[in-house]
Design an enzyme around this catalytic site. Structure first.
Site, PDB file in Angstrom:
ATOM      1  N   ALA A  16       0.748  -1.133   0.135  1.00  0.00           N
ATOM      2  CA  ALA A  16       0.017   0.138   0.056  1.00  0.00           C
ATOM      3  C   ALA A  16       1.006   1.560  -0.017  1.00  0.00           C
ATOM      4  O   ALA A  16       1.725   1.644   0.792  1.00  0.00           O
ATOM      5  CB  ALA A  16      -0.477  -0.154   0.950  1.00  0.00           C
ATOM      6  N   CYS A  17       0.336   1.656  -0.944  1.00  0.00           N
ATOM      7  CA  CYS A  17       1.327   3.552  -0.717  1.00  0.00           C
ATOM      8  C   CYS A  17       0.074   4.864  -1.047  1.00  0.00           C
ATOM      9  O   CYS A  17      -1.018   4.368  -1.066  1.00  0.00           O
ATOM     10  CB  CYS A  17       2.761   3.473  -1.468  1.00  0.00           C
ATOM     11  SG  CYS A  17       1.549   3.738  -3.522  1.00  0.00           S
ATOM     12  N   ASP A  18       0.693   5.486  -0.900  1.00  0.00           N
ATOM     13  CA  ASP A  18      -0.343   7.486  -0.299  1.00  0.00           C
ATOM     14  C   ASP A  18      -1.569   6.296  -1.697  1.00  0.00           C
ATOM     15  O   ASP A  18      -2.869   7.062  -1.825  1.00  0.00           O
ATOM     16  CB  ASP A  18       0.252   8.005  -0.769  1.00  0.00           C
ATOM     17  CG  ASP A  18      -0.738   9.108  -0.085  1.00  0.00           C
ATOM     18  OD1 ASP A  18      -0.868   9.436   1.049  1.00  0.00           O
ATOM     19  OD2 ASP A  18      -0.652  10.541  -1.331  1.00  0.00           O
ATOM     20  N   VAL A  47      -3.173   3.260   0.459  1.00  0.00           N
ATOM     21  CA  VAL A  47      -3.473   2.836   1.434  1.00  0.00           C
ATOM     22  C   VAL A  47      -5.265   2.547   2.227  1.00  0.00           C
ATOM     23  O   VAL A  47      -5.093   2.028   3.183  1.00  0.00           O
ATOM     24  CB  VAL A  47      -2.584   3.521   2.348  1.00  0.00           C
ATOM     25  CG1 VAL A  47      -2.828   5.323   2.887  1.00  0.00           C
ATOM     26  CG2 VAL A  47      -2.481   2.935   4.024  1.00  0.00           C
TER      27      VAL A  47
END
Lengths: 103, 159
Positions: A16-18, A47
């Site tokens: 997960a990333c922004d 995310v």
């Protein structure tokens, strides 16, 4: 607060990333390759959109709080460095050896 | 129907650029994405917003500025914009020599990003990316191996 899963029970890892378009996309292929021998699939998302069937969430340390809020029942593994962080090798080893993954 | 796979074009690579600071470098990546017809104007502020949330420095002198999840609607087509800064840009204390702007609506760019990750894991190749004066060399370094291209039609029989 903390969740645990045994490495042998992991079927899906979600990075997960922004925004789900940069760093998580960068990491996806390498992690997918390293985990493929163990029958583990790897997806990447924003995310705030972690799928509920994720067994483990991988995210950079700065996003850990948001990842835990988004997936409160899933272990969240964090890393500091995109390149060569020990968290990735540790995760692979836990899945290979059937060790517990806490996070 | 298979998803279209992104390949870098020469127009998407700018070598020998200079930037006053991180914000300037992000603007240059954003303007190149704009020139490539990949994004709407409003995507540029979203790149700064995203950077403010958490920096996009990934190591080996490379940063990957991009927009927010909410700004995906401002992406016309998935594209990458590579801008090289041979004199470096101070990126919150890290020295960035290559900034790769990302505009993604789908998964087409995963192959190029995986090639980037592979390149950066080999010190000599990472150094070449930071210093080369050849656009072709950059394209070569960021061309995915066929097996790392998720949109490649699967051919289990060929293994």
């Amino acid at each position: 607060m903390s969740n645990t899963i045994n490495g042998s029970d992991v079927r899906k890892v979600v990075i997960a990333c922004d925004a789900g378009m940069g760093s998580s996309a960068l990491l996806k292929t390498q992690l997918a390759q390293s985990l493929k021998p163990y029958g583990v699939t790897v997806e990447h998302t924003a995310v705030n959109a972690i799928p509920i069937d994720a067994d483990v969430v991988v995210t950079q340390a700065g996003l850990a709080g948001r990842a835990r809020k988004s997936a409160p029942d899933t272990p969240v593994v964090t890393f500091q460095m995109f390149l060569g962080d020990p968290a990735f090798t540790k995760l692979e080893a836990a899945i290979r050896d059937g060790a517990d993954i806490d996070g | 129907m298979t998803a279209e796979r992104l390949r870098l074009s020469a127009e998407a690579v700018r070598l020998g650029a200079a930037a006053a600071d991180k914000a300037d470098a992000i603007d240059q990546c954003g303007r190149l994405l704009l020139e490539l017809g990949a994004v709407e104007e409003g995507y540029l502020p979203a790149m700064h917003e995203r950077e403010h949330t958490i920096a996009t420095y990934i190591g080996e002198g490379v940063a990957i500025p991009h927009g927010t999840n909410e700004a995906r609607s401002l992406v016309r087509r998935t594209a990458l914009a590579v801008v090289q800064f041979p004199d470096g840009v101070d990126w919150d204390g890290s020295d960035v020599r290559v900034a790769i702007g990302i505009a993604a609506s789908g998964e087409e760019h995963i192959g190029v990003l995986s090639a980037l990750a592979t390149t950066l894991s080999v010190p000599e190749q990472a150094a070449l990316l930071r210093t080369t004066t050849s656009v072709d060399a950059v394209i070569q370094l960021l061309t995915p191996a066929p097996e790392n291209d998720p949109a490649e039609p699967r051919n289990e029989a060929s293994r």
